[in-house]
Design a protein around this motif. Structure first.
Motif, PDB file in Angstrom:
ATOM      1  N   GLN A   1       1.601  10.030   1.102  1.00 63.32           N
ATOM      2  CA  GLN A   1       2.590   8.954   1.970  1.00 63.32           C
ATOM      3  C   GLN A   1       1.848   7.753   1.844  1.00 63.32           C
ATOM      4  OE1 GLN A   1       3.195  11.089   5.523  1.00 63.32           O
ATOM      5  NE2 GLN A   1       5.221  10.763   5.250  1.00 63.32           N
ATOM      6  N   TRP A   2       0.626   7.588   2.126  1.00 63.67           N
ATOM      7  CA  TRP A   2      -0.163   6.197   2.266  1.00 63.67           C
ATOM      8  C   TRP A   2      -0.058   5.628   1.010  1.00 63.67           C
ATOM      9  CZ3 TRP A   2      -1.748   3.184   5.699  1.00 63.67           C
ATOM     10  CH2 TRP A   2      -2.343   2.178   5.498  1.00 63.67           C
ATOM     11  N   GLN A   3      -0.348   6.373  -0.421  1.00 58.80           N
ATOM     12  CA  GLN A   3      -0.148   5.517  -1.510  1.00 58.80           C
ATOM     13  C   GLN A   3       1.230   5.007  -1.842  1.00 58.80           C
ATOM     14  OE1 GLN A   3      -1.759   9.077  -4.038  1.00 58.80           O
ATOM     15  NE2 GLN A   3      -3.731   7.961  -3.797  1.00 58.80           N
ATOM     16  N   ARG A   4       2.387   5.791  -1.611  1.00 64.70           N
ATOM     17  CA  ARG A   4       3.468   5.168  -1.590  1.00 64.70           C
ATOM     18  C   ARG A   4       3.701   3.778  -0.853  1.00 64.70           C
ATOM     19  NH1 ARG A   4       4.951  10.572  -1.462  1.00 64.70           N
ATOM     20  NH2 ARG A   4       5.889  10.289   0.662  1.00 64.70           N
ATOM     21  N   PHE A   5       3.310   3.778   0.525  1.00 63.77           N
ATOM     22  CA  PHE A   5       3.428   2.918   1.510  1.00 63.77           C
ATOM     23  C   PHE A   5       2.505   1.483   0.768  1.00 63.77           C
ATOM     24  CE2 PHE A   5       1.679   0.585   4.976  1.00 63.77           C
ATOM     25  CZ  PHE A   5       2.928   0.039   5.708  1.00 63.77           C
ATOM     26  N   THR A   6       1.512   1.757   0.545  1.00 66.32           N
ATOM     27  CA  THR A   6       0.493   0.683   0.064  1.00 66.32           C
ATOM     28  C   THR A   6       1.130   0.166  -1.361  1.00 66.32           C
ATOM     29  OG1 THR A   6      -1.028   2.136  -1.103  1.00 66.32           O
ATOM     30  CG2 THR A   6      -1.652   1.299   1.100  1.00 66.32           C
ATOM     31  N   GLU A   7       1.628   1.150  -2.159  1.00 65.03           N
ATOM     32  CA  GLU A   7       2.401   0.355  -3.426  1.00 65.03           C
ATOM     33  C   GLU A   7       3.686  -0.544  -3.141  1.00 65.03           C
ATOM     34  OE1 GLU A   7       3.310   4.012  -5.715  1.00 65.03           O
ATOM     35  OE2 GLU A   7       1.207   4.421  -6.342  1.00 65.03           O
ATOM     36  N   ARG A   8       4.393   0.041  -2.172  1.00 62.03           N
ATOM     37  CA  ARG A   8       5.702  -0.671  -1.808  1.00 62.03           C
ATOM     38  C   ARG A   8       5.047  -2.082  -1.074  1.00 62.03           C
ATOM     39  NH1 ARG A   8       9.439   4.337  -0.182  1.00 62.03           N
ATOM     40  NH2 ARG A   8       9.235   5.365  -2.110  1.00 62.03           N
ATOM     41  N   THR A   9       3.998  -1.805  -0.217  1.00 61.55           N
ATOM     42  CA  THR A   9       3.584  -3.220   0.377  1.00 61.55           C
ATOM     43  C   THR A   9       2.976  -4.300  -0.376  1.00 61.55           C
ATOM     44  OG1 THR A   9       3.066  -1.842   2.335  1.00 61.55           O
ATOM     45  CG2 THR A   9       1.993  -3.863   2.290  1.00 61.55           C
ATOM     46  N   SER A  10       2.400  -3.815  -1.369  1.00 62.52           N
ATOM     47  CA  SER A  10       1.637  -4.595  -2.422  1.00 62.52           C
ATOM     48  C   SER A  10       2.779  -5.251  -3.265  1.00 62.52           C
ATOM     49  CB  SER A  10       0.872  -3.826  -3.419  1.00 62.52           C
ATOM     50  OG  SER A  10      -0.270  -3.198  -2.723  1.00 62.52           O
ATOM     51  N   LEU A  11       4.071  -4.399  -3.631  1.00 66.29           N
ATOM     52  CA  LEU A  11       4.903  -5.218  -4.357  1.00 66.29           C
ATOM     53  C   LEU A  11       5.590  -6.170  -3.627  1.00 66.29           C
ATOM     54  CD1 LEU A  11       6.769  -1.959  -6.047  1.00 66.29           C
ATOM     55  CD2 LEU A  11       5.442  -4.036  -7.269  1.00 66.29           C
ATOM     56  N   LEU A  12       5.910  -5.960  -2.337  1.00 70.42           N
ATOM     57  CA  LEU A  12       6.648  -6.945  -1.491  1.00 70.42           C
ATOM     58  C   LEU A  12       5.695  -8.304  -1.117  1.00 70.42           C
ATOM     59  CD1 LEU A  12       9.001  -7.428   0.500  1.00 70.42           C
ATOM     60  CD2 LEU A  12       7.687  -6.190   2.183  1.00 70.42           C
TER      61      LEU A  12
END
Length: 118
Positions: A94-105
């Motif tokens: 979950q954290w990896q998905r969250f940080t990937e999406r945050t980084s994209l944004l």
């Protein structure tokens, strides 16, 4: 360079980081804090770390055993349980998905949803 992270960021991921450290092998609180500091997370105080470890133990994610210290006070050693390893793997994903999406944004590379003026 020693980073100084916002406290709410650290509190949000401290459980997952503690599980990560304990998943590497049996350890105790001071060494968990030292491992986190060595990984660049800064100083995690006992008053912040130990309630997380106690909650993880109460929830069945960690098991502990008190051992007499050699010439010093006893220590509480933690090991990860099967349930704890499952919890850690889920939180890590979950954290990896969250940080990937945050980084994209943050890079302005979101999927376009929500862009606009209204």
């Amino acid at each position: 360079m020693d980073e100084s992270w916002p406290g709410d960021w650290l509190r949000g991921v401290l459980e997952t980081m503690a599980l990560a450290v304990v998943s590497e092998g049996e350890t105790y609180g001071y060494l968990i804090a030292a491992r986190l500091a060595g990984a660049g997370m800064g100083t995690i105080k006992g008053g912040t770390l130990y309630p997380v470890l106690n909650r993880l133990e109460r929830d069945g994610a960690l098991a502990s055993q008190w051992r007499q210290g050699e010439g010093g006070p006893g220590r509480k050693y933690y090991t990860i349980t099967v349930a704890g390893r499952e919890r850690f793997e889920q939180q890590r994903a979950q954290w990896q998905r969250f940080t990937e999406r945050t980084s994209l944004l943050l890079r302005g590379e979101g999927n376009g949803v929500g862009h606009g003026n209204g």
